[in-house]
Design a protein around this motif. Structure first.
Motif, mmCIF file in Angstrom:
data_model
loop_
_atom_site.group_PDB
_atom_site.id
_atom_site.type_symbol
_atom_site.label_atom_id
_atom_site.label_comp_id
_atom_site.label_asym_id
_atom_site.label_seq_id
_atom_site.Cartn_x
_atom_site.Cartn_y
_atom_site.Cartn_z
ATOM 1 N N LEU A 183 4.676 -5.492 3.727
ATOM 2 C CA LEU A 183 4.679 -4.398 4.701
ATOM 3 C C LEU A 183 5.490 -3.209 4.189
ATOM 4 O O LEU A 183 5.135 -2.047 4.437
ATOM 5 N N GLU A 184 6.545 -3.492 3.462
ATOM 6 C CA GLU A 184 7.348 -2.408 2.894
ATOM 7 C C GLU A 184 6.497 -1.526 1.983
ATOM 8 O O GLU A 184 6.544 -0.292 2.056
ATOM 9 N N GLN A 185 5.710 -2.152 1.138
ATOM 10 C CA GLN A 185 4.861 -1.395 0.220
ATOM 11 C C GLN A 185 3.781 -0.620 0.968
ATOM 12 O O GLN A 185 3.493 0.541 0.637
ATOM 13 N N VAL A 186 3.195 -1.258 1.969
ATOM 14 C CA VAL A 186 2.180 -0.582 2.782
ATOM 15 C C VAL A 186 2.777 0.639 3.481
ATOM 16 O O VAL A 186 2.165 1.709 3.536
ATOM 17 N N SER A 187 3.989 0.505 4.004
ATOM 18 C CA SER A 187 4.650 1.605 4.712
ATOM 19 C C SER A 187 4.915 2.771 3.771
ATOM 20 O O SER A 187 4.713 3.930 4.137
ATOM 21 N N LYS A 188 5.378 2.468 2.574
ATOM 22 C CA LYS A 188 5.635 3.535 1.604
ATOM 23 C C LYS A 188 4.354 4.268 1.228
ATOM 24 O O LYS A 188 4.332 5.494 1.098
ATOM 25 N N GLN A 189 3.276 3.499 1.072
ATOM 26 C CA GLN A 189 2.030 4.087 0.593
ATOM 27 C C GLN A 189 1.263 4.836 1.674
ATOM 28 O O GLN A 189 0.693 5.904 1.407
ATOM 29 N N TYR A 190 1.233 4.296 2.890
ATOM 30 C CA TYR A 190 0.353 4.843 3.913
ATOM 31 C C TYR A 190 1.066 5.527 5.083
ATOM 32 O O TYR A 190 0.506 6.428 5.693
ATOM 33 N N LEU A 191 2.273 5.087 5.409
ATOM 34 C CA LEU A 191 2.932 5.644 6.595
ATOM 35 C C LEU A 191 3.860 6.809 6.259
ATOM 36 O O LEU A 191 3.903 7.796 7.002
ATOM 37 N N ALA A 192 4.595 6.699 5.168
ATOM 38 C CA ALA A 192 5.510 7.789 4.804
ATOM 39 C C ALA A 192 4.798 9.131 4.679
ATOM 40 O O ALA A 192 5.279 10.141 5.198
ATOM 41 N N PRO A 193 3.634 9.204 4.016
ATOM 42 C CA PRO A 193 2.929 10.489 3.956
ATOM 43 C C PRO A 193 2.496 10.985 5.336
ATOM 44 O O PRO A 193 2.519 12.199 5.590
ATOM 45 N N LEU A 194 2.136 10.062 6.219
ATOM 46 C CA LEU A 194 1.776 10.461 7.585
ATOM 47 C C LEU A 194 2.958 11.100 8.288
ATOM 48 O O LEU A 194 2.829 12.106 8.987
ATOM 49 N N GLU A 195 4.132 10.525 8.110
ATOM 50 C CA GLU A 195 5.317 11.033 8.798
ATOM 51 C C GLU A 195 5.783 12.373 8.245
ATOM 52 O O GLU A 195 6.502 13.100 8.926
ATOM 53 N N MET A 196 5.374 12.694 7.047
ATOM 54 C CA MET A 196 5.702 14.002 6.478
ATOM 55 C C MET A 196 4.572 14.999 6.665
ATOM 56 O O MET A 196 4.616 16.098 6.124
ATOM 57 N N GLY A 197 3.540 14.608 7.432
ATOM 58 C CA GLY A 197 2.441 15.529 7.706
ATOM 59 C C GLY A 197 1.573 15.824 6.513
ATOM 60 O O GLY A 197 0.946 16.890 6.448
ATOM 61 N N LEU A 198 1.499 14.898 5.561
ATOM 62 C CA LEU A 198 0.778 15.139 4.319
ATOM 63 C C LEU A 198 -0.629 14.550 4.306
ATOM 64 O O LEU A 198 -1.318 14.603 3.292
ATOM 65 N N VAL A 199 -1.062 13.971 5.441
ATOM 66 C CA VAL A 199 -2.398 13.387 5.544
ATOM 67 C C VAL A 199 -3.259 14.285 6.422
ATOM 68 O O VAL A 199 -2.885 14.589 7.564
ATOM 69 N N ASP A 200 -4.413 14.699 5.922
ATOM 70 C CA ASP A 200 -5.253 15.663 6.640
ATOM 71 C C ASP A 200 -5.760 15.120 7.975
ATOM 72 O O ASP A 200 -5.650 15.776 9.007
ATOM 73 N N ASP A 201 -6.333 13.933 7.971
ATOM 74 C CA ASP A 201 -6.882 13.338 9.193
ATOM 75 C C ASP A 201 -5.866 12.326 9.719
ATOM 76 O O ASP A 201 -5.798 11.188 9.248
ATOM 77 N N VAL A 202 -5.076 12.736 10.707
ATOM 78 C CA VAL A 202 -3.987 11.895 11.200
ATOM 79 C C VAL A 202 -4.505 10.624 11.865
ATOM 80 O O VAL A 202 -3.989 9.527 11.627
ATOM 81 N N GLU A 203 -5.521 10.752 12.690
ATOM 82 C CA GLU A 203 -6.049 9.573 13.391
ATOM 83 C C GLU A 203 -6.603 8.560 12.402
ATOM 84 O O GLU A 203 -6.332 7.352 12.519
#
Length: 511
Positions: A455-475
């Motif tokens: 889960l740590e690796q998944v969070s770094k890869q997929y959630l951290a960019p979301l929290e910094m607003g770096l993912v175009d399609d948030v949903e």
């Protein structure tokens, strides 16, 4: 601690790093100094062998650390037949480095601990030596100095593994911002998410050479103001203060999606650098050095430290602070294990280590030297107030430059005049204070250790960019993260964590 602002998921990542295997080790000793205390005379502990203690702290060393270290070693050699090497674990990648130090078997005699930095988890896994027998024998003054209720707070499974901090403070979050710019541009005072965004909008429009916000979005602080401040946990869990048994999942919820959309909106407005995930400079320094206008975080004491350094470097600037508790309606004081020092299991000199730490806390000369530097060189006292000599650039040892939050002694503490404002904030927070019901919980992740690592690796890869607003399609991004998180074992982790939490509440008598 004055806790530094941790990057998104730092709290989760830190606890994820504690492991079960910790090795003991031996250290080299030197011949006794002529004036060493010895046990042969029957007058005290046997300190006849000269040793060098390895002391580890978080952060970065001040410029004049070698000078202070030399002064301390003059004292320690005379008093304890020991010298001390002060080492630092930089804020950059500190979780990984901390784990490696404790799992490598490297000789370490004293190391910083904090509940927010995995103290309970590391203690449960055997990283530290119990202090119950060492304290009364080798540090009796320290043993009596710390109140019994604080020793009780430091206990894990009935044993003391860290020396808690006795200074009562609040490290609740708050907005820190350039007040001089707010007044000049007639911007709203940040007292909510909406007014903070309006302030950042004004900075972006009128001061284009500044990034409005240092360090990017902070989901934990966002949760503090929109969900329940004290009840944010690892693994996307939350439990409200008023109903702590009602633990629910925040990750994947409509509230989580809304928060990520706020992050995306702020990123699109250019409130922070697009390279934020790789930013090496601390958010504090970005504000002090004039690169950013605000921080979405930090506690009253850290605000005062930033304000002092900013005033010294830029007398025409002014920082201001809006504490979150004034917005949410209550505050919880820092738990005594919010800062502490433990003796790792690998220590070759546990007796000398605890005796030295007693000196740091209870001896005025040791304490003030390591907290403020050399009087007349680094600071002076005027009308009872601390005053730094020079400025933050010329002074090689500003106030608390060693990050000695753990060994603060209220009897010896010196404050600059600006700290009167922090004391006023603390007095106001005292009026709305509630007991901390969260920090006593010690997670045991043995049953889901593999899932946590995944889960740590998944969070770094997929959630951290979301929290910094770096993912175009948030949903779509949140949906993908949740799919990956569940595949990594999120449901199992959350179920077991909640089970342990409810058991803790039962044992603590918390309804």
């Amino acid at each position: 601690m004055n806790r530094k602002t941790m990057r998104p998921f730092a709290r989760f990542v830190v606890s994820a790093l504690a492991v079960a295997l910790f090795a003991g080790c031996t250290g080299k000793t030197q011949d006794a100094a002529p004036n060493a205390n010895t046990a042969g005379s029957g007058k005290g502990p046997d300190f006849s062998k000269r040793v060098e203690l390895q002391f580890y702290m978080l952060g970065d060393p001040p410029k004049d650390l070698p000078v202070i270290e030399a002064k301390i070693n003059e004292l320690a050699l005379k008093d304890l037949n020991a010298t001390v090497k002060f080492n630092y674990i930089s804020w950059t990648d500190n979780s990984t480095k901390y784990k490696l130090l404790l799992t490598s078997g490297q000789p370490i005699d004293l190391i910083y601990t904090a509940n927010w930095f995995g103290y309970q988890q590391y203690a449960k896994k055997g990283a530290f030596l119990p202090l119950d027998e060492l304290l009364p024998k080798y540090a009796p003054k320290l043993h009596g100095f710390v109140p019994q209720d604080m020793w009780n707070t430091a206990k894990i499974d009935g044993k003391i593994y860290t020396v808690p901090s006795t200074y009562k403070e609040y490290t609740t979050g708050g907005f820190i911002y350039r007040e001089d710019l707010r007044q000049k541009l007639n911007l709203p005072k940040p007292e909510s998410i909406a007014t903070f965004e309006a302030y950042l909008d004004g900075i972006k429009k009128n001061v284009p050479d500044l990034f409005p916000l240092a360090s990017g979005f902070n989901m934990r602080n966002y949760m503090e103001l929109t969900v329940d401040p004290a009840g944010s946990f690892p693994y996307g869990m939350t439990a409200p203060y008023a109903k702590p048994r009602e633990m629910t999942a925040y990750w994947g919820s409509p509230e989580h999606l809304e928060g990520l959309k706020v992050a995306k909106r702020w990123a699109d407005k250019g409130f922070w650098s697009k390279n934020v995930l790789n930013e090496k400079e601390l958010g504090n320094n970005l504000v002090i050095n004039g690169k950013s206008a605000a921080l979405f975080s930090h506690n009253p004491s850290m605000f005062n430290d930033m304000n002092t350094k900013t005033q010294a470097a830029h007398p025409d600037w002014k920082l201001a602070y809006s504490p979150f508790p004034f917005i949410k309606g209550y505050a919880t004081p820092v738990t005594p294990i919010g800062n502490g020092f433990a003796i790792p299991k690998s220590s070759p000199n546990p007796e000398r280590a605890i005796a030295f730490y007693e000196k740091l806390v209870t001896d005025k000369e040791y304490n003030r030297l390591t907290e403020y530097g050399i009087e007349g060189v680094n600071y002076k006292i005027e009308n009872g107030y601390y005053q730094m000599i020079g400025d933050s650039k010329s002074n090689g040892f500003p106030r608390e430059a060693m990050n000695g939050w753990s060994w603060r002694n209220p009897e010896y503490m010196l404050f600059d005049k600006g700290y009167d404002g922090v004391k006023e904030i603390f007095a106001q927070l005292d009026k709305i204070a509630k007991p901390d019901i969260y920090s006593g919980f010690a997670e045991d992740y043995t049953a889901y250790q593999a899932e946590r690592a995944a889960l740590e690796q998944v969070s770094k890869q997929y959630l951290a960019p979301l929290e910094m607003g770096l993912v175009d399609d948030v949903e779509a991004g949140l949906k993908l993260f949740m799919e990956k998180a569940k595949a990594a074992g999120l449901d199992k982790i959350q179920a077991e964590y909640k089970k342990q939490w409810l058991q803790y509440l039962d044992e603590a008598g918390i309804k």
